[in-house]
Enzyme design. Sequence first.
Site, PDB file in Angstrom:
ATOM      1  N   ASP A 130       0.861  -1.188   0.000  1.00  0.00           N
ATOM      2  CA  ASP A 130       0.000   0.000   0.000  1.00  0.00           C
ATOM      3  C   ASP A 130       0.895   1.235   0.000  1.00  0.00           C
ATOM      4  O   ASP A 130       1.920   1.268   0.695  1.00  0.00           O
ATOM      5  CB  ASP A 130      -0.928   0.038   1.212  1.00  0.00           C
ATOM      6  CG  ASP A 130      -1.878   1.219   1.137  1.00  0.00           C
ATOM      7  OD1 ASP A 130      -2.869   1.132   0.380  1.00  0.00           O
ATOM      8  OD2 ASP A 130      -1.642   2.239   1.823  1.00  0.00           O
ATOM      9  N   GLU A 139       0.700   5.590   0.253  1.00  0.00           N
ATOM     10  CA  GLU A 139      -0.023   6.849   0.396  1.00  0.00           C
ATOM     11  C   GLU A 139       0.741   7.875  -0.432  1.00  0.00           C
ATOM     12  O   GLU A 139       1.974   7.952  -0.369  1.00  0.00           O
ATOM     13  CB  GLU A 139      -0.092   7.279   1.859  1.00  0.00           C
ATOM     14  CG  GLU A 139      -0.805   6.286   2.771  1.00  0.00           C
ATOM     15  CD  GLU A 139      -2.249   6.012   2.371  1.00  0.00           C
ATOM     16  OE1 GLU A 139      -2.882   6.908   1.764  1.00  0.00           O
ATOM     17  OE2 GLU A 139      -2.743   4.898   2.635  1.00  0.00           O
ATOM     18  N   HIS A 190      -5.965   4.869   6.105  1.00  0.00           N
ATOM     19  CA  HIS A 190      -5.196   5.787   5.264  1.00  0.00           C
ATOM     20  C   HIS A 190      -3.784   6.013   5.795  1.00  0.00           C
ATOM     21  O   HIS A 190      -3.131   6.991   5.426  1.00  0.00           O
ATOM     22  CB  HIS A 190      -5.930   7.119   5.069  1.00  0.00           C
ATOM     23  CG  HIS A 190      -7.349   6.938   4.622  1.00  0.00           C
ATOM     24  ND1 HIS A 190      -7.688   6.154   3.543  1.00  0.00           N
ATOM     25  CD2 HIS A 190      -8.522   7.400   5.140  1.00  0.00           C
ATOM     26  CE1 HIS A 190      -9.004   6.159   3.410  1.00  0.00           C
ATOM     27  NE2 HIS A 190      -9.525   6.897   4.357  1.00  0.00           N
ATOM     28  N   ASP A 245      -3.432   0.077   6.437  1.00  0.00           N
ATOM     29  CA  ASP A 245      -4.187  -0.419   5.286  1.00  0.00           C
ATOM     30  C   ASP A 245      -3.559  -1.677   4.692  1.00  0.00           C
ATOM     31  O   ASP A 245      -4.263  -2.591   4.252  1.00  0.00           O
ATOM     32  CB  ASP A 245      -4.274   0.663   4.213  1.00  0.00           C
ATOM     33  CG  ASP A 245      -5.245   1.779   4.582  1.00  0.00           C
ATOM     34  OD1 ASP A 245      -5.840   1.716   5.673  1.00  0.00           O
ATOM     35  OD2 ASP A 245      -5.386   2.730   3.791  1.00  0.00           O
TER      36      ASP A 245
END
Length: 220
Positions: free
Chosen positions: A22, A24, A182, A187
């Site tokens: 994941d 961001e 987030h 996540d």
Amino acid sequence: MSEATRELMAQRFRSFLPVVVDLETGGFNPERDAILEIAAVTLTMDPDGNLMPDATYAYHVQPFSGANVEQSALDFTGIKLDDPLRQQVALSEAEALGEIFRPVRKAIKSHGCTRAVLVGHNAAFDHGFLNAAVTRCGIKRNPFHPFSSFDTASLSGLAYGQTVLARACRAAGIPFDNHEAHSARYDTERTAELFCAIVNRYKDLGGWTLAQREQGLEDL
């Protein structure tokens, strides 16, 4: 890990090792927008063939030179670029990828696999940013397959009728805290649990045994 378990994992995904990723980011454009956090969870298998999370690796990332960061992205993720603690620990993009790729390569070897395959919730997004960063950093040995991936948004839509990560986790009986969401680490760990739950549920319903049997018949 026993040799039999190692062989199970190597066979399960055609010698690919699923690794959950994941990121961001500072926007939606992988060529222009910064990676701000990256996390990966390697997976392993128990002697009964059940897939399970193994180890988590997570890092704050410094925006690359000239990178764009949208304020709306910071508002959504809650990331504060000027946080002193973040500034102390954040790695360059190349350093962060090195820290992720090193244990991934080790896990590939220890499980008897040949390459990692990215698992992500809306995997095309994370895969696009990962590939762009690899190119930008001039990394020659990317352990991940360049285009194949497993998307838990699609898989959870099939298995649970839900495509949003929080709702899919809850449908699978996995606790999900919206206040922790987030963050790349959080996540990724929830996505790893979700992917394992879907794969193991399919196995428990007889799907993996059936697939093996059908493959055996094709080989006759």
